[in-house]
Design a protein around this motif. Structure first.
Motif, PDB file in Angstrom:
ATOM      1  N   LYS A 244       0.835  -1.211   0.000  1.00  0.00           N
ATOM      2  CA  LYS A 244       0.000   0.000   0.000  1.00  0.00           C
ATOM      3  C   LYS A 244       0.868   1.258   0.000  1.00  0.00           C
ATOM      4  O   LYS A 244       0.519   2.252  -0.623  1.00  0.00           O
ATOM      5  CB  LYS A 244      -0.967  -0.012   1.182  1.00  0.00           C
TER       6      LYS A 244
ATOM      7  N   GLU B 206      -6.883  -5.425  -0.788  1.00  0.00           N
ATOM      8  CA  GLU B 206      -7.791  -5.819   0.285  1.00  0.00           C
ATOM      9  C   GLU B 206      -8.563  -7.082  -0.119  1.00  0.00           C
ATOM     10  O   GLU B 206      -8.739  -8.002   0.677  1.00  0.00           O
ATOM     11  CB  GLU B 206      -8.759  -4.664   0.599  1.00  0.00           C
TER      12      GLU B 206
ATOM     13  N   ILE C 270      -4.136  -6.717   2.705  1.00  0.00           N
ATOM     14  CA  ILE C 270      -4.302  -5.678   3.719  1.00  0.00           C
ATOM     15  C   ILE C 270      -5.707  -5.810   4.301  1.00  0.00           C
ATOM     16  O   ILE C 270      -6.610  -6.376   3.676  1.00  0.00           O
ATOM     17  CB  ILE C 270      -4.087  -4.250   3.152  1.00  0.00           C
TER      18      ILE C 270
ATOM     19  N   ASP D  38      -9.351  -1.902   7.599  1.00  0.00           N
ATOM     20  CA  ASP D  38      -8.884  -0.692   8.274  1.00  0.00           C
ATOM     21  C   ASP D  38      -7.689  -0.082   7.543  1.00  0.00           C
ATOM     22  O   ASP D  38      -7.595   1.137   7.378  1.00  0.00           O
ATOM     23  CB  ASP D  38      -8.507  -0.989   9.730  1.00  0.00           C
ATOM     24  N   GLU D  39      -6.769  -0.945   7.109  1.00  0.00           N
ATOM     25  CA  GLU D  39      -5.617  -0.450   6.350  1.00  0.00           C
ATOM     26  C   GLU D  39      -6.071   0.150   5.022  1.00  0.00           C
ATOM     27  O   GLU D  39      -5.542   1.175   4.589  1.00  0.00           O
ATOM     28  CB  GLU D  39      -4.621  -1.590   6.086  1.00  0.00           C
TER      29      GLU D  39
ATOM     30  N   ALA E 137      -5.342   3.962   3.990  1.00  0.00           N
ATOM     31  CA  ALA E 137      -4.613   4.240   2.750  1.00  0.00           C
ATOM     32  C   ALA E 137      -5.475   5.058   1.799  1.00  0.00           C
ATOM     33  O   ALA E 137      -4.980   5.983   1.135  1.00  0.00           O
ATOM     34  CB  ALA E 137      -4.174   2.939   2.096  1.00  0.00           C
TER      35      ALA E 137
END
Length: 186
Positions: A3, A144, A149, A152-153, A157
């Motif tokens: 990311k 995702e 990831i 939340d990440e 991002a």
């Protein structure tokens, strides 16, 4: 690709769009001729679109005159037509392989036209920035989806990408506003 790499790539590509806008706005001179003025003009040559600088040498012999020396005389008419149709309000005069482009005195109407051209350049840059944002968000969503990831990440991002986008859009708006102010100054 992580990311952080995606965000760096987004930032780099958006900076490229802003730099391209700066280059285009530099060509919009208010008081005198500039070879950069013809930089965005595209010519149909050899079966593809090329910039005038790729088929000719542009010089500034006088403060209110551009001289375009076309390398291949068979392209002279195409270059002349491209300059005339560019939306810059220029009326080139062909003399064989040399095309003279007088820069008209800036009247109020001409200043408004140049302001519209600056706005058009700004809008193209904003579109480029938004396209880069969309590509970056798509790549993040794919990470995702592939479980590289977390949600939340992804959200964090995505917020960082949006922050970079907002900064670049503001930068573009400021550049265009400054150029329009410069153009409208008598």
């Amino acid at each position: 690709m992580s990311k952080d790499d995606i965000i760096k790539d987004v930032r780099r590509r958006m900076d490229g769009a802003v730099d391209a806008l700066k280059h285009e706005l530099a060509g919009l001179r208010t008081g005198r001729a500039s070879a950069n003025l013809l930089e965005p003009v595209r010519v149909d040559a050899y079966g593809s679109e090329m910039t005038v600088s790729q088929v000719a040498t542009i010089s500034v012999p006088e403060p209110r005159m551009l001289s375009v020396q076309v390398w291949d005389q068979s392209l002279a008419k195409a270059v002349e037509r491209a300059i005339r149709d560019s939306g810059l309000g220029l009326n080139p005069i062909g003399e064989g392989a040399v095309i003279r482009v007088p820069i008209p005195e800036l009247t109020e109407e001409r200043r408004r036209e140049m302001g519209k051209v600056a706005s058009r350049y700004g809008e193209q840059a904003r579109i480029s920035v938004r396209n880069v944002r969309r590509d970056g968000l798509d790549k993040l969503k794919k990470l995702e989806k592939d479980s590289e990831i977390s949600q939340d990440e992804l959200r964090g991002a995505s917020d960082r990408v949006q922050t970079v986008t907002d900064e670049r859009i503001k930068q573009i708006d400021d550049l265009v506003a400054a150029k329009e102010k410069e153009i409208m100054q008598v």
